[in-house]
Design a protein around this motif. Structure first.
Motif, short mmCIF file in Angstrom:
data_model
loop_
_atom_site.label_atom_id
_atom_site.label_comp_id
_atom_site.label_asym_id
_atom_site.label_seq_id
_atom_site.Cartn_x
_atom_site.Cartn_y
_atom_site.Cartn_z
N GLU A 62 -3.37 4.22 -7.90
CA GLU A 62 -4.57 4.52 -9.44
C GLU A 62 -3.66 5.49 -10.85
O GLU A 62 -3.45 4.96 -12.38
CB GLU A 62 -5.69 4.67 -9.75
CG GLU A 62 -7.16 3.74 -9.12
CD GLU A 62 -6.79 2.07 -8.76
OE1 GLU A 62 -7.13 2.36 -10.81
OE2 GLU A 62 -6.84 1.47 -8.19
N LYS A 122 -4.15 5.17 -2.38
CA LYS A 122 -5.10 4.35 -3.67
C LYS A 122 -5.01 4.63 -4.80
O LYS A 122 -5.26 4.93 -6.14
CB LYS A 122 -6.78 4.18 -2.62
CG LYS A 122 -6.75 3.05 -1.92
CD LYS A 122 -8.05 2.28 -1.35
CE LYS A 122 -8.43 1.79 -0.60
NZ LYS A 122 -9.58 0.97 -0.21
N MET A 132 0.65 -0.85 0.07
CA MET A 132 -0.16 0.15 0.09
C MET A 132 0.63 1.43 -0.02
O MET A 132 0.50 2.24 -0.74
CB MET A 132 -0.68 0.06 1.02
CG MET A 132 -1.84 -1.02 1.45
SD MET A 132 -2.94 -1.08 0.00
CE MET A 132 -3.98 0.34 -0.30
N GLU A 191 -5.34 6.45 3.38
CA GLU A 191 -6.04 5.46 2.55
C GLU A 191 -5.94 6.19 1.13
O GLU A 191 -5.97 5.50 0.31
CB GLU A 191 -7.45 5.12 3.42
CG GLU A 191 -7.85 3.68 2.72
CD GLU A 191 -8.83 2.69 4.01
OE1 GLU A 191 -8.78 1.70 2.65
OE2 GLU A 191 -8.32 3.36 4.64
N ILE A 216 -1.23 0.18 -3.88
CA ILE A 216 -2.88 -0.75 -4.03
C ILE A 216 -2.54 -2.23 -3.47
O ILE A 216 -1.12 -2.57 -3.77
CB ILE A 216 -2.62 -1.15 -5.42
CG1 ILE A 216 -4.07 -1.58 -5.71
CG2 ILE A 216 -1.82 -1.84 -6.13
CD1 ILE A 216 -4.47 -1.57 -7.35
#
Length: 607
Positions: free
Chosen positions: A414, A410, A277, A406, A282
């Protein structure tokens, strides 16, 4: 006898043999008094030569595309050979032929470069399946399942079928529901997976089970999702995580060898969820390329906490100062990006699917200078400090996102994939495997102020944390500080196998003690009565000598699509549904007769 050989069988060594072929007419080419026909079946194409003596018969019974015919004749060497066909050195001089069935003109060409769109080809899927490219996809799928079965057989696994009509236990996706005619007012569900059945098989003593099985989930669709899909489902007794990882590393390597003739010799890296992460944003990172993320929050003063060193002292930029985290992504050799291109990336991260407020960029110029979208706040020295922290070099482009931890991680993950797509880093001809381990056992759900299982409720915690789970109250009294709860630190004894940035397999060591399973259900907000009503059969089974066990399930459709170099799993399913979950060939789902509804004691209320 309809055929002595297939259309892909004959070679130069068969010259002068008398043979019989049957198949479909691919193309017809007339040259004066003679005709050439390409005859196709599942195995290949053979050229037929209809001589002058057969022309009157052909004129009376003309052939058309996709006619099914039978021919007899002898094999001869071709004058103009076709190196692109396995049968390209020969042709069959036809002595007699029979039209077994005629055909309408197909709605699209039965060729690899067909003129039919997706919807049209799905409506006539039985014709689309005749195309060579689709045939190769199904052959690859069969090769993978054959390799899996051979390997697991060698490892002493037994294949056991489990039921499709089961009890509804809505945990996760929606169930497909089936009304029972013989039990009024009661319903079956189609299984989302054979999870509880394979655990019961472990209790039964079948210590190595597998099944290539259909699963069903009533959820929104996309390119890599279907309402019915296929799993390679596996379970083992008396094993720990290391046993499972080793067993199925070897299985996936065997698949590459059998199907692609590829020796995947390098060790498969193992990465913790936390590392994945922070480094990639991811939990299924594509590690075929670099562009790792860098957390540069420590460069800025945090307005809520003085725990961060002020390495860039005096910078008054609230977007960074007040953010929980600041993530940097270095796009190599993209420092030439224009304002239009950086604006486009800014709009991209603002999309609802990504959900960020904006994007900061820093261009690392070839002459060692820097240009950013926040020059008002950062001078050259500060921009250089950021560049050095995230390893950027002259000619690179630094992209910065800031916000909640968080969400920002993410979004950065992406963005990393989007930049890789634009830079053509995601090469489908290479394969990279990765194990992700040490997941959190729970995640917090804001809407219900409770814990939910990150995998599923049968996943065991790490051995050393079982006591933490058994000896603490799972209730969350302070929602804003849920990370301080002991349950937030519990790691799952779980693992995912990632291939080229796609999760292709996932599993865990299971809970096999009744008290621990009861505590898990309680932590997930389930009353004892509700847990017994839904899963009493499993907890009762645990009282009859349940062994320690664990397993894994691979998504066969997705595995096929990645190995086959496709974006969509539909390409590897014989009769797939469209993005609305419809079978346009069968026109399903459809209404049923009133009499059937009456038999099922159902009434359609409509809208």
């Amino acid at each position: 006898m309809y055929r002595t050989h297939t259309c892909g069988h004959l070679r130069i060594t068969d010259v002068n043999r008398i043979i019989t072929l049957s198949g479909w007419v691919q193309t017809i080419r007339k040259f004066g008094a003679i005709s050439f026909v390409d005859l196709r079946d599942r195995y290949g194409i053979t050229q037929l030569l209809f001589g002058e003596e057969l022309q009157p018969l052909l004129d009376g019974h003309p052939l058309g595309r996709e006619f099914v015919i039978q021919v007899k004749g002898f094999v001869q060497e071709r004058e103009n050979k076709n190196a692109h066909l396995a049968t390209g050195d020969i042709e069959v001089l036809v002595s007699e032929f029979d039209i077994l069935n005629t055909a309408l003109v197909p709605p699209f060409t039965i060729q690899d470069d067909t003129d039919g769109g997706d919807d049209l080809r799905m409506k006539y899927r039985y014709l689309d399946l005749r195309r060579n490219v689709v045939k190769k996809n199904l052959e690859l799928r069969y090769a993978i399942t054959r390799s899996v079965r051979n390997y697991l057989h060698e490892q002493s696994f037994i294949e056991v079928e489990t039921p499709f009509l089961i009890k509804s236990t809505p945990e996760g996706a929606r169930d497909f529901i089936v009304p029972s005619r013989m039990n009024e007012g009661q319903f079956y569900a189609l299984p989302q997976s054979p999870q509880t059945f394979k655990q019961l098989l472990m209790v039964s003593g079948y210590d190595r089970y597998f099944q290539i099985v259909k699963c069903f989930r009533d959820e929104d669709l996309r390119a890599d999702r279907q309402p019915e899909f296929t799993q390679i489902d596996c379970e083992m007794s008396f094993v720990e995580q290391e046993d499972i990882l080793n067993t199925f590393e070897n299985m996936i390597k065997r698949i590459f060898k059998d199907v692609k003739n590829l020796d995947y010799e390098e060790p498969i890296e193992r990465m913790s969820w936390e590392d994945a992460m922070w480094r990639f944003g991811i939990d299924k990172p594509d590690t075929r390329f670099d562009m790792e993320l860098t957390n540069i929050k420590t460069l800025f003063q945090n307005s809520k906490s003085k725990s961060y060193p002020e390495l860039i002292a005096g910078t008054d930029f609230p977007v960074f100062n007040q953010a929980e985290t600041v993530i940097a992504l270095v796009a190599p050799e993209c420092g030439f990006y224009t304002r239009k291109q950086t604006d486009e990336l800014t709009e991209w991260v603002k999309r609802p699917q990504i959900g960020m407020q904006g994007l900061v960029y820093i261009k690392c110029n070839a002459d060692g200078s820097y240009k950013s979208s926040v020059d008002k706040y950062f001078d050259e020295e500060k921009l250089q400090a950021i560049a050095e922290t995230c390893g950027a070099r002259a000619g690179d482009l630094i992209l910065l996102l800031a916000g909640k931890e968080e969400k920002t991680r993410k979004a950065a993950g992406e963005l990393r994939l989007e930049m890789a797509r634009r830079l053509n880093f995601r090469n489908t001809e290479t394969f990279k495997l990765l194990w992700i381990i040490d997941f959190p056992l729970f995640e917090y759900d804001d809407s219900s102020n409770r814990w939910v299982a990150r995998h599923h409720p049968f996943t065991a915690p790490k051995k050393e944390q079982i006591a933490v789970m058994l000896n603490n109250d799972p209730s969350i009294k302070n929602a804003e500080n849920y990370l301080a709860h002991p349950f937030a630190e519990i790691k799952a004894n779980a693992y995912d196998l990632v291939l080229n940035g796609n999760e292709v397999g996932g599993g865990s060591i299971r809970i096999f003690q009744k008290d621990l399973q009861e505590k898990m259900f309680t932590a997930l907000g389930m009353s004892k009565e509700d847990a017994m009503q839904k899963f009493g059969f499993l907890m009762n089974a645990f009282e009859y000598g349940a062994p320690p066990h664990g397993g894994i399930a691979f998504g066969l459709d997705r595995l096929c699509s990645i190995i086959g170099g496709s974006e969509s799993i539909r390409d590897f399913i014989a009769f797939p549904k469209n993005n609305s979950g419809r079978d346009v060939m069968l026109d399903a789902p459809s209404t049923i007769e009133d009499e059937q509804l009456k038999e099922l004691n159902l009434q359609w209320r409509g809208k």
